[in-house]
Motif scaffolding. Structure first.
Motif, PDB file in Angstrom:
ATOM      1  N   ASP A   1      44.645  38.409 157.348  1.00 24.70           N
ATOM      2  CA  ASP A   1      45.777  38.269 158.263  1.00 24.70           C
ATOM      3  C   ASP A   1      46.164  36.792 158.343  1.00 24.70           C
ATOM      4  OD1 ASP A   1      47.587  38.151 160.333  1.00 24.70           O
ATOM      5  OD2 ASP A   1      46.412  39.395 161.699  1.00 24.70           O
ATOM      6  N   PRO A   2      47.366  36.410 157.877  1.00 21.74           N
ATOM      7  CA  PRO A   2      47.742  34.996 157.869  1.00 21.74           C
ATOM      8  C   PRO A   2      47.951  34.403 159.257  1.00 21.74           C
ATOM      9  CG  PRO A   2      49.608  36.353 157.250  1.00 21.74           C
ATOM     10  CD  PRO A   2      48.425  37.268 157.323  1.00 21.74           C
ATOM     11  N   GLU A   3      48.011  35.234 160.267  1.00 18.27           N
ATOM     12  CA  GLU A   3      48.202  34.739 161.631  1.00 18.27           C
ATOM     13  C   GLU A   3      46.911  34.779 162.440  1.00 18.27           C
ATOM     14  OE1 GLU A   3      50.951  33.274 162.336  1.00 18.27           O
ATOM     15  OE2 GLU A   3      51.824  33.872 160.402  1.00 18.27           O
ATOM     16  N   LYS A   4      45.801  35.061 161.762  1.00 14.00           N
ATOM     17  CA  LYS A   4      44.520  35.148 162.471  1.00 14.00           C
ATOM     18  C   LYS A   4      43.476  34.283 161.769  1.00 14.00           C
ATOM     19  CE  LYS A   4      41.209  38.521 164.330  1.00 14.00           C
ATOM     20  NZ  LYS A   4      39.994  37.839 163.859  1.00 14.00           N
ATOM     21  N   ALA A   5      43.229  33.142 162.345  1.00 11.42           N
ATOM     22  CA  ALA A   5      42.226  32.233 161.782  1.00 11.42           C
ATOM     23  C   ALA A   5      40.824  32.724 162.120  1.00 11.42           C
ATOM     24  CB  ALA A   5      42.421  30.832 162.342  1.00 11.42           C
ATOM     25  N   PRO A   6      39.817  32.344 161.326  1.00  9.49           N
ATOM     26  CA  PRO A   6      38.432  32.710 161.649  1.00  9.49           C
ATOM     27  C   PRO A   6      38.028  32.161 163.013  1.00  9.49           C
ATOM     28  CG  PRO A   6      38.592  31.832 159.427  1.00  9.49           C
ATOM     29  CD  PRO A   6      39.912  31.573 160.077  1.00  9.49           C
ATOM     30  N   MET A   7      37.421  33.013 163.814  1.00  6.33           N
ATOM     31  CA  MET A   7      37.039  32.606 165.161  1.00  6.33           C
ATOM     32  C   MET A   7      35.558  32.272 165.273  1.00  6.33           C
ATOM     33  SD  MET A   7      39.279  35.257 167.490  1.00  6.33           S
ATOM     34  CE  MET A   7      38.727  34.477 168.998  1.00  6.33           C
ATOM     35  N   ASN A   8      34.749  32.722 164.315  1.00  4.67           N
ATOM     36  CA  ASN A   8      33.315  32.466 164.381  1.00  4.67           C
ATOM     37  C   ASN A   8      32.778  32.210 162.980  1.00  4.67           C
ATOM     38  OD1 ASN A   8      32.684  35.082 163.168  1.00  4.67           O
ATOM     39  ND2 ASN A   8      33.249  35.956 165.167  1.00  4.67           N
ATOM     40  N   TRP A   9      31.490  31.891 162.914  1.00  4.60           N
ATOM     41  CA  TRP A   9      30.880  31.523 161.630  1.00  4.60           C
ATOM     42  C   TRP A   9      30.982  32.651 160.608  1.00  4.60           C
ATOM     43  CZ3 TRP A   9      25.668  28.415 162.089  1.00  4.60           C
ATOM     44  CH2 TRP A   9      25.947  27.171 162.659  1.00  4.60           C
ATOM     45  N   GLU A  10      30.725  33.862 161.032  1.00  2.70           N
ATOM     46  CA  GLU A  10      30.734  34.966 160.076  1.00  2.70           C
ATOM     47  C   GLU A  10      32.139  35.190 159.529  1.00  2.70           C
ATOM     48  OE1 GLU A  10      29.904  37.677 157.425  1.00  2.70           O
ATOM     49  OE2 GLU A  10      28.446  36.408 158.465  1.00  2.70           O
ATOM     50  N   GLU A  11      33.134  35.104 160.393  1.00  8.07           N
ATOM     51  CA  GLU A  11      34.515  35.256 159.932  1.00  8.07           C
ATOM     52  C   GLU A  11      34.910  34.113 159.000  1.00  8.07           C
ATOM     53  OE1 GLU A  11      37.164  35.728 163.221  1.00  8.07           O
ATOM     54  OE2 GLU A  11      36.290  37.640 163.860  1.00  8.07           O
ATOM     55  N   LEU A  12      34.429  32.906 159.278  1.00 12.69           N
ATOM     56  CA  LEU A  12      34.720  31.766 158.411  1.00 12.69           C
ATOM     57  C   LEU A  12      34.112  31.978 157.031  1.00 12.69           C
ATOM     58  CD1 LEU A  12      35.773  28.851 157.986  1.00 12.69           C
ATOM     59  CD2 LEU A  12      33.562  28.044 158.863  1.00 12.69           C
TER      60      LEU A  12
ATOM     61  N   TRP B   1      50.815  26.642 156.844  1.00  8.45           N
ATOM     62  CA  TRP B   1      49.461  26.456 157.325  1.00  8.45           C
ATOM     63  C   TRP B   1      49.405  26.609 158.844  1.00  8.45           C
ATOM     64  CZ3 TRP B   1      49.516  22.244 160.596  1.00  8.45           C
ATOM     65  CH2 TRP B   1      50.560  21.319 160.410  1.00  8.45           C
ATOM     66  N   GLY B   2      48.204  26.763 159.332  1.00 11.23           N
ATOM     67  CA  GLY B   2      47.985  26.861 160.761  1.00 11.23           C
ATOM     68  C   GLY B   2      46.769  26.048 161.169  1.00 11.23           C
ATOM     69  N   VAL B   3      46.555  25.933 162.470  1.00 18.12           N
ATOM     70  CA  VAL B   3      45.425  25.180 163.014  1.00 18.12           C
ATOM     71  C   VAL B   3      44.701  26.048 164.044  1.00 18.12           C
ATOM     72  CG1 VAL B   3      44.704  23.085 164.214  1.00 18.12           C
ATOM     73  CG2 VAL B   3      46.686  23.016 162.706  1.00 18.12           C
TER      74      VAL B   3
ATOM     75  N   PHE C   1      42.012  23.615 159.797  1.00 18.49           N
ATOM     76  CA  PHE C   1      43.294  23.877 159.142  1.00 18.49           C
ATOM     77  C   PHE C   1      43.105  25.048 158.179  1.00 18.49           C
ATOM     78  CE2 PHE C   1      43.844  19.588 160.581  1.00 18.49           C
ATOM     79  CZ  PHE C   1      45.212  19.374 160.724  1.00 18.49           C
ATOM     80  N   TYR C   2      44.093  25.950 158.121  1.00 23.73           N
ATOM     81  CA  TYR C   2      43.974  27.055 157.160  1.00 23.73           C
ATOM     82  C   TYR C   2      45.324  27.347 156.512  1.00 23.73           C
ATOM     83  CZ  TYR C   2      45.874  30.185 160.801  1.00 23.73           C
ATOM     84  OH  TYR C   2      46.667  30.787 161.745  1.00 23.73           O
ATOM     85  N   ASN C   3      45.261  27.761 155.260  1.00 23.18           N
ATOM     86  CA  ASN C   3      46.442  28.030 154.439  1.00 23.18           C
ATOM     87  C   ASN C   3      46.844  29.499 154.610  1.00 23.18           C
ATOM     88  OD1 ASN C   3      48.010  28.893 152.133  1.00 23.18           O
ATOM     89  ND2 ASN C   3      47.495  26.957 151.141  1.00 23.18           N
ATOM     90  N   LYS C   4      47.989  29.732 155.225  1.00 17.35           N
ATOM     91  CA  LYS C   4      48.417  31.097 155.515  1.00 17.35           C
ATOM     92  C   LYS C   4      48.768  31.875 154.247  1.00 17.35           C
ATOM     93  CE  LYS C   4      50.071  30.217 160.215  1.00 17.35           C
ATOM     94  NZ  LYS C   4      51.206  30.375 161.156  1.00 17.35           N
ATOM     95  N   GLU C   5      49.301  31.203 153.251  1.00 25.68           N
ATOM     96  CA  GLU C   5      49.661  31.889 152.009  1.00 25.68           C
ATOM     97  C   GLU C   5      48.415  32.379 151.276  1.00 25.68           C
ATOM     98  OE1 GLU C   5      52.152  29.317 149.734  1.00 25.68           O
ATOM     99  OE2 GLU C   5      53.901  29.651 151.014  1.00 25.68           O
ATOM    100  N   LEU C   6      47.369  31.542 151.227  1.00 23.44           N
ATOM    101  CA  LEU C   6      46.126  31.969 150.593  1.00 23.44           C
ATOM    102  C   LEU C   6      45.465  33.103 151.377  1.00 23.44           C
ATOM    103  CD1 LEU C   6      44.542  28.592 149.403  1.00 23.44           C
ATOM    104  CD2 LEU C   6      45.574  30.384 147.989  1.00 23.44           C
ATOM    105  N   PHE C   7      45.581  33.055 152.699  1.00 28.25           N
ATOM    106  CA  PHE C   7      45.053  34.153 153.509  1.00 28.25           C
ATOM    107  C   PHE C   7      45.731  35.461 153.110  1.00 28.25           C
ATOM    108  CE2 PHE C   7      42.461  33.151 157.432  1.00 28.25           C
ATOM    109  CZ  PHE C   7      41.937  31.987 156.919  1.00 28.25           C
ATOM    110  N   GLU C   8      47.048  35.419 152.998  1.00 24.85           N
ATOM    111  CA  GLU C   8      47.791  36.630 152.661  1.00 24.85           C
ATOM    112  C   GLU C   8      47.431  37.120 151.260  1.00 24.85           C
ATOM    113  OE1 GLU C   8      52.329  38.291 153.332  1.00 24.85           O
ATOM    114  OE2 GLU C   8      51.934  36.130 153.327  1.00 24.85           O
ATOM    115  N   GLN C   9      47.327  36.179 150.309  1.00 21.31           N
ATOM    116  CA  GLN C   9      46.964  36.555 148.935  1.00 21.31           C
ATOM    117  C   GLN C   9      45.579  37.183 148.871  1.00 21.31           C
ATOM    118  OE1 GLN C   9      47.424  33.228 146.222  1.00 21.31           O
ATOM    119  NE2 GLN C   9      49.361  32.622 147.177  1.00 21.31           N
ATOM    120  N   ALA C  10      44.700  36.735 149.745  1.00 23.24           N
ATOM    121  CA  ALA C  10      43.318  37.230 149.742  1.00 23.24           C
ATOM    122  C   ALA C  10      43.161  38.523 150.545  1.00 23.24           C
ATOM    123  CB  ALA C  10      42.386  36.161 150.294  1.00 23.24           C
ATOM    124  N   GLY C  11      44.241  39.009 151.147  1.00 22.20           N
ATOM    125  CA  GLY C  11      44.169  40.218 151.947  1.00 22.20           C
ATOM    126  C   GLY C  11      43.744  39.981 153.378  1.00 22.20           C
TER     127      GLY C  11
END
Length: 384
Positions: free
Chosen positions: A131-142, A251-253, A119-129
């Motif tokens: 992409d709110p529509e792109k969740a981490p796909m691998n360990w490094e991105e996470l 949020w997204g999944v 689960f990921y918070n899209k608003e926090l993603f946007e605030q952090a710079g």
């Protein structure tokens, strides 16, 4: 008239709960004349105790719903019917067999499986710079996303479970399996936690913990709902929970991030249908199990519950999920989810894993050191 006694947790025979299984039972009875199903609904508060007592008293139902982590307990007592020959022709149609296998024999049929996703918070993603529509796909991105959220917002980037018995090892298992590691060696005679894949995994979790809220699972969920945690791993039950308790949260999944080994593996929990070894109607009991675990009938429960899924590969392609992408993520993740080893000693083994994980993330003790200690202790348990 032959009567099949069926004890289960999933639904009622009336409209007293969201899940009414009466129509499914009635359909079985209408297509199997001469067989009646006597259904008893169990509660999660005392259901396991009641099942345990019934087997001890040799008064168990013909068919019983078991959690997949309970199968070993009963199979090791020889109170479940060995279904190995029965299911040989349908094994390739289902997933989740490792949760019903003990000592190389099969003691149930996977019915409804649950798993975990990110689960990921899209608003926090946007605030952090991010992409709110792109969740981490691998360990490094996470790791990078968690760090960016922690550095640029007032929130923690991720949630890592600690301070409780089950969730720490469960969460660690998903990282471990994704990275090609395991708790035990191939023949389950020795620990594999001191091997490079496991050490690398715990070192990664340890590094991730520095930009995470390290707390009990319930607290992490609450803080995510409050907008104070950027990402956490949890089950499909949170789809409904977040919609009800945090209706304004965006949020997204996504699937479990891929490890360096190239895998995305989640934890499998689920409901199994097993047959008592003492049943007087083994053929009718198995016919009932086949009927209930069919994709068509399991999907009827999924469509209501939306938190458990038929144990079939590719179930996410069912038309029901077409306009429900978040639910479909979980349905897809089920196909690659795994169960812990089916061993009587697993409870104590899992305690060693939890201890190691908590020392690594709470005390920042060397991952290699805590895993070697855990391995030594696990090997002693396996030698008994």
């Amino acid at each position: 008239m032959k009567t099949i006694k069926f004890w289960q947790f999933m639904g009622s025979m009336d409209d007293s709960t969201d899940i009414n299984i009466a129509p499914i039972i009635e359909e079985f009875e209408s297509t199997h004349p001469g067989v009646k199903v006597d259904v008893q609904q169990l509660t999660w508060d005392n259901g396991l105790d009641k099942i345990t007592t019934s087997f001890a008293a040799e008064e168990a139902p013909d068919v019983v719903e078991l959690g997949n982590t309970w199968v070993t307990q009963f199979a090791s007592q020889d109170v479940l019917l060995d279904l190995s020959d029965k299911v040989s022709s349908i094994k390739d149609q289902y997933v989740g067999w490792d949760g019903v296998t003990y000592d190389s024999k099969i003691y149930g049929v996977p019915w409804l499986l649950g798993t975990r996703a990110l689960f990921y918070n899209k608003e926090l993603f946007e605030q952090a710079g991010l992409d709110p529509e792109k969740a981490p796909m691998n360990w490094e991105e996470l790791r990078a996303a968690a760090a960016q959220i922690t550095e640029n917002t007032g929130a923690k980037g991720f949630g890592i479970a600690a301070g409780e018995a089950e969730t720490p090892w469960t969460q660690f298992s998903m990282f471990l399996w994704s990275n090609g590691g395991n708790f035990l060696n191939a023949d389950e005679t020795a620990s594999a936690l001191n091997e490079p894949a496991a050490v690398e995994t715990l070192e990664y979790v340890q590094e991730l913990s520095k930009v995470s809220l390290v707390a009990q699972d319930g607290m992490i969920g609450q803080e995510f709902a409050a907008g104070n945690v950027g990402m956490f791993i949890s089950g499909a039950w949170n789809l409904r929970g977040l919609a009800q308790n945090a209706p304004d949260l965006k949020w997204g999944v996504a699937e479990i991030p891929v490890a360096p080994a190239g895998n995305s593996v989640s934890f499998s929990g689920g409901e199994i249908l097993s047959i008592s070894a003492k049943t007087e109607h083994p053929e009718e009991a198995y016919q009932f199990v086949e009927f209930m675990t069919s994709k068509q009938n399991a999907m009827k429960i999924t469509e209501i519950a939306t938190s458990v899924f038929p144990a079939f590969p590719g179930v996410e392609a069912d038309p029901f999920f077409a306009d429900k992408p978040e639910i479909a993520i979980f349905a897809k993740q089920v196909a690659t989810a795994q169960n812990p080893p089916s061993l009587k000693a697993w409870q104590k083994i899992s305690e060693e894993v939890t201890t190691a994980v908590e020392k690594a993330v709470l005390q920042q003790t060397s991952a290699a050191e805590v895993l070697q200690t855990a391995s030594d202790n696990i090997n002693k348990l396996l030698a008994r």
